[in-house]
Design an enzyme around this catalytic site. Structure first.
Site, PDB file in Angstrom:
ATOM      1  N   ASN A   1       0.746  -1.260  -0.101  1.00  0.00           N
ATOM      2  CA  ASN A   1      -0.172  -0.129  -0.068  1.00  0.00           C
ATOM      3  C   ASN A   1       1.031   1.219  -0.063  1.00  0.00           C
ATOM      4  O   ASN A   1       2.062   1.283   0.041  1.00  0.00           O
ATOM      5  CB  ASN A   1      -0.885   0.001   1.399  1.00  0.00           C
ATOM      6  CG  ASN A   1      -0.173  -0.112   2.292  1.00  0.00           C
ATOM      7  OD1 ASN A   1       0.589   0.690   2.826  1.00  0.00           O
ATOM      8  ND2 ASN A   1      -0.337  -1.199   3.160  1.00  0.00           N
TER       9      ASN A   1
ATOM     10  N   ASP B   1      -4.661  -6.497   5.217  1.00  0.00           N
ATOM     11  CA  ASP B   1      -5.739  -7.225   5.872  1.00  0.00           C
ATOM     12  C   ASP B   1      -5.639  -8.671   5.253  1.00  0.00           C
ATOM     13  O   ASP B   1      -6.041  -9.656   5.908  1.00  0.00           O
ATOM     14  CB  ASP B   1      -7.008  -6.762   5.610  1.00  0.00           C
ATOM     15  CG  ASP B   1      -7.118  -5.355   6.767  1.00  0.00           C
ATOM     16  OD1 ASP B   1      -6.689  -5.312   7.633  1.00  0.00           O
ATOM     17  OD2 ASP B   1      -7.662  -4.350   6.057  1.00  0.00           O
TER      18      ASP B   1
ATOM     19  N   LYS C   1       8.770 -18.070  -9.748  1.00  0.00           N
ATOM     20  CA  LYS C   1       7.876 -16.992 -10.262  1.00  0.00           C
ATOM     21  C   LYS C   1       6.620 -17.665 -11.044  1.00  0.00           C
ATOM     22  O   LYS C   1       6.848 -18.634 -12.111  1.00  0.00           O
ATOM     23  CB  LYS C   1       8.846 -16.441 -11.301  1.00  0.00           C
ATOM     24  CG  LYS C   1       8.378 -14.936 -12.054  1.00  0.00           C
ATOM     25  CD  LYS C   1       9.377 -14.402 -12.459  1.00  0.00           C
ATOM     26  CE  LYS C   1       8.787 -13.432 -13.588  1.00  0.00           C
ATOM     27  NZ  LYS C   1       9.395 -12.995 -14.640  1.00  0.00           N
TER      28      LYS C   1
ATOM     29  N   PHE D   1      -4.957   3.421  14.570  1.00  0.00           N
ATOM     30  CA  PHE D   1      -5.212   4.489  13.677  1.00  0.00           C
ATOM     31  C   PHE D   1      -6.425   3.949  12.632  1.00  0.00           C
ATOM     32  O   PHE D   1      -6.539   2.726  12.453  1.00  0.00           O
ATOM     33  CB  PHE D   1      -3.867   4.679  12.847  1.00  0.00           C
ATOM     34  CG  PHE D   1      -2.838   5.858  13.473  1.00  0.00           C
ATOM     35  CD1 PHE D   1      -1.942   5.396  14.586  1.00  0.00           C
ATOM     36  CD2 PHE D   1      -2.934   6.946  12.873  1.00  0.00           C
ATOM     37  CE1 PHE D   1      -1.327   6.176  15.147  1.00  0.00           C
ATOM     38  CE2 PHE D   1      -1.962   7.930  13.205  1.00  0.00           C
ATOM     39  CZ  PHE D   1      -1.043   7.644  14.403  1.00  0.00           C
TER      40      PHE D   1
ATOM     41  N   LYS E   1     -14.227   0.484  15.078  1.00  0.00           N
ATOM     42  CA  LYS E   1     -12.774   0.047  15.285  1.00  0.00           C
ATOM     43  C   LYS E   1     -12.500  -0.045  16.883  1.00  0.00           C
ATOM     44  O   LYS E   1     -11.809  -1.029  17.284  1.00  0.00           O
ATOM     45  CB  LYS E   1     -11.926   0.613  14.751  1.00  0.00           C
ATOM     46  CG  LYS E   1     -11.816   0.135  13.157  1.00  0.00           C
ATOM     47  CD  LYS E   1     -10.864   0.748  12.268  1.00  0.00           C
ATOM     48  CE  LYS E   1     -11.188   0.698  10.714  1.00  0.00           C
ATOM     49  NZ  LYS E   1     -10.722   1.023   9.878  1.00  0.00           N
TER      50      LYS E   1
ATOM     51  N   LYS F   1     -11.705  -3.667  18.502  1.00  0.00           N
ATOM     52  CA  LYS F   1     -10.584  -3.912  19.201  1.00  0.00           C
ATOM     53  C   LYS F   1     -10.039  -3.594  20.414  1.00  0.00           C
ATOM     54  O   LYS F   1      -8.837  -4.053  20.712  1.00  0.00           O
ATOM     55  CB  LYS F   1      -9.643  -3.443  17.987  1.00  0.00           C
ATOM     56  CG  LYS F   1      -9.890  -3.883  16.454  1.00  0.00           C
ATOM     57  CD  LYS F   1      -8.448  -3.391  15.777  1.00  0.00           C
ATOM     58  CE  LYS F   1      -8.945  -3.533  14.062  1.00  0.00           C
ATOM     59  NZ  LYS F   1      -7.761  -3.582  13.325  1.00  0.00           N
TER      60      LYS F   1
END
Ligand code: CTP
Length: 433
Positions: free
Chosen positions: A242, A311, A321, A357, A371, A375
């Protein structure tokens, strides 16, 4: 010519025997090692052991008639690139911090401009004493590096923080400090480094006075923080990742260290360098990051999950490969990665604060709140990453801090380093509640 010249200082603790292994590993890495011991260290291990392995006289007392060099503390201290203390007692830390020079090793410290790295080992109560933590903070402000002790069963049969870090880790941190200094072609003068760091501060804002005033408000906290993005292998060539740069997490780590906290960063992939004065451990995939966090967790008093952890990961990453073989489409089966933040929260021990975050593109506050509940977090820093000046690769951020007590603090667009201090202010507030 040897790679680096190391002055190895051994002080009086049960872990003194581990200094032999440190010396051996440094020699194996091509370093020249000279050893100095305190008198108490000789109660645990004999100078002869080091003498036989280094082929050099081992100085304990420079007034000893057997000592071949009449001004040994000057000659020793000025011919080393690094003074490495393994193990370091609370006593040697106190003496170094306060400029006491009543034996060979303490005089060497004062007479040297070389980099200094200290690996403490002691009983947990001695380690946690405000006096010890204050002395450590003073030495850090003077440019001294620490290899923090770890949690485990101690020689006194208690379990807690105070165990000497693995010898391999001590050696790798010492070598990487010397290599960075070398690459920067600096003189390696720790006092110059401290002067550089404090440039621009007025005498009233000297490192010592700032440490003892508001800047030391995180003294005694051990902050563990995940930073950057993770990489999940598709095959040996490709991966899923990301846009995380690590800027926000590193800013928090830097700010916390500047306020007196001990900081350990578990870093994924980042586009910026980690700050000085923090311990960095690598965890590139979600699984590696999870393992590294769980290993470091027993030492932490605050956990901050700032990393953008994937995730999901490819279910199978073949060793070879993957070939196109003329196919127009391909599918990847993805499986869930461990949720680091949720696992930390589940395994929390007394007093651990857990902060997450939440980077969202809509319904920011609702998602962040859910969240926090799911959590079991104490606090969440919520971002709308579509807002101008917020998000992954920027130097600024816009956020709302939500705490478990229901408070909501809007932080307008500001540099990430400034936001880091605002986040830490909220953590201190939570700690006091
Ligand atoms: N996090 C983590 N481990 C994971 C996933 C996320 O530690 N495997 C942490 C992040 O560091 C961050 C918070 O959890 O502090 C983000 O929560 P999460 O629910 O994973 O956010 P998203 O991935 O954005 O989830 P969703 O897609 O459900 O919005």
């Amino acid at each position: 010519m040897s790679k680096f010249r190391i002055g190895l200082g051994v002080t009086g603790g049960i872990a003194a025997y581990k200094a032999i292994e440190v010396m051996r590993l440094l020699q194996k890495a091509g370093c020249e090692v000279s050893v100095a011991m305190t008198r108490h260290a000789t109660e645990f291990i004999k100078p002869l052991t080091f003498r036989a392995l280094t082929d050099q006289y081992v100085i304990v007392d420079d007034y000893d008639p057997a000592n071949p060099d009449p001004i040994a503390h000057i000659n020793f201290s000025q011919n080393i690139d690094l003074l490495l203390i393994v193990p370091a007692t609370a006593n040697i830390i106190a003496k170094f911090a306060n400029g006491v020079a009543d034996d060979f090793l303490t005089s060497t410290y004062l007479a040297s401009t070389a980099r200094v790295m200290i690996a403490p080992a002691m009983n947990t109560t001695m380690w946690e004493q405000p006096a010890t933590q204050r002395n450590i903070a003073l030495l850090k402000a003077d440019g001294v590096r620490f290899v923090e002790p770890v949690a485990g069963e101690l020689a006194c049969k208690t379990v807690g923080t105070g165990k000497l870090e693995d010898v391999e880790n001590i050696v790798s941190q010492a070598l990487s400090l010397l290599e960075t200094t070398d690459n920067r072609q600096q003189t390696g003068d720790r006092r110059q480094e401290t002067r550089d760091k404090n440039q621009g501060t007025s005498p009233s804002e000297s490192p010592v006075s700032s440490l003892l005033s508001h800047d030391s408000d995180l003294l005694g906290e051990h902050i563990l923080i995940t930073v950057g993005g993770t990489r999940e292998a598709i095959d040996p060539v490709r991966f899923i990742s990301n846009h995380s740069s690590g800027k926000m997490g590193f800013a928090v780590a830097e700010a916390a260290a500047a306020r007196g906290a001990d900081v350990t960063v578990v870093s994924g992939v980042t586009s910026v360098e980690p700050p000085e004065n923090v311990k960095v451990v690598r965890g590139i995939s979600a699984k590696e990051m999870h393992e590294a966090v769980m290993k470091e967790l027993p030492n932490a008093t605050v956990f901050i999950g700032s990393a953008a952890v994937a995730d999901y990961r490819p279910a199978n990453a073949p060793a070879e490969k993957i070939k196109k073989d003329g196919k127009e489409t391909m599918s990847l089966e993805l499986v869930k990665t461990p949720d680091i933040l949720a696992d930390v929260s589940k395994n929390r021990t007394n007093g651990l604060l857990v902060i997450g975050f939440a980077a969202e593109t809509s319904d920011v506050i609702e998602y962040a709140r859910s969240k926090m509940e799911k959590k079991g977090l104490d606090m969440v820093v919520a971002n709308d990453i579509t807002k101008d000046g917020a998000g992954f690769n920027t130097d600024t951020n816009v956020a709302t801090i939500i705490t478990k007590n229901g408070s909501e603090t809007d932080l307008p667009k500001m540099p990430k380093r400034e936001m880091a201090d605002r986040i830490l202010d909220e953590i201190i507030r939570l700690r006091k509640e």
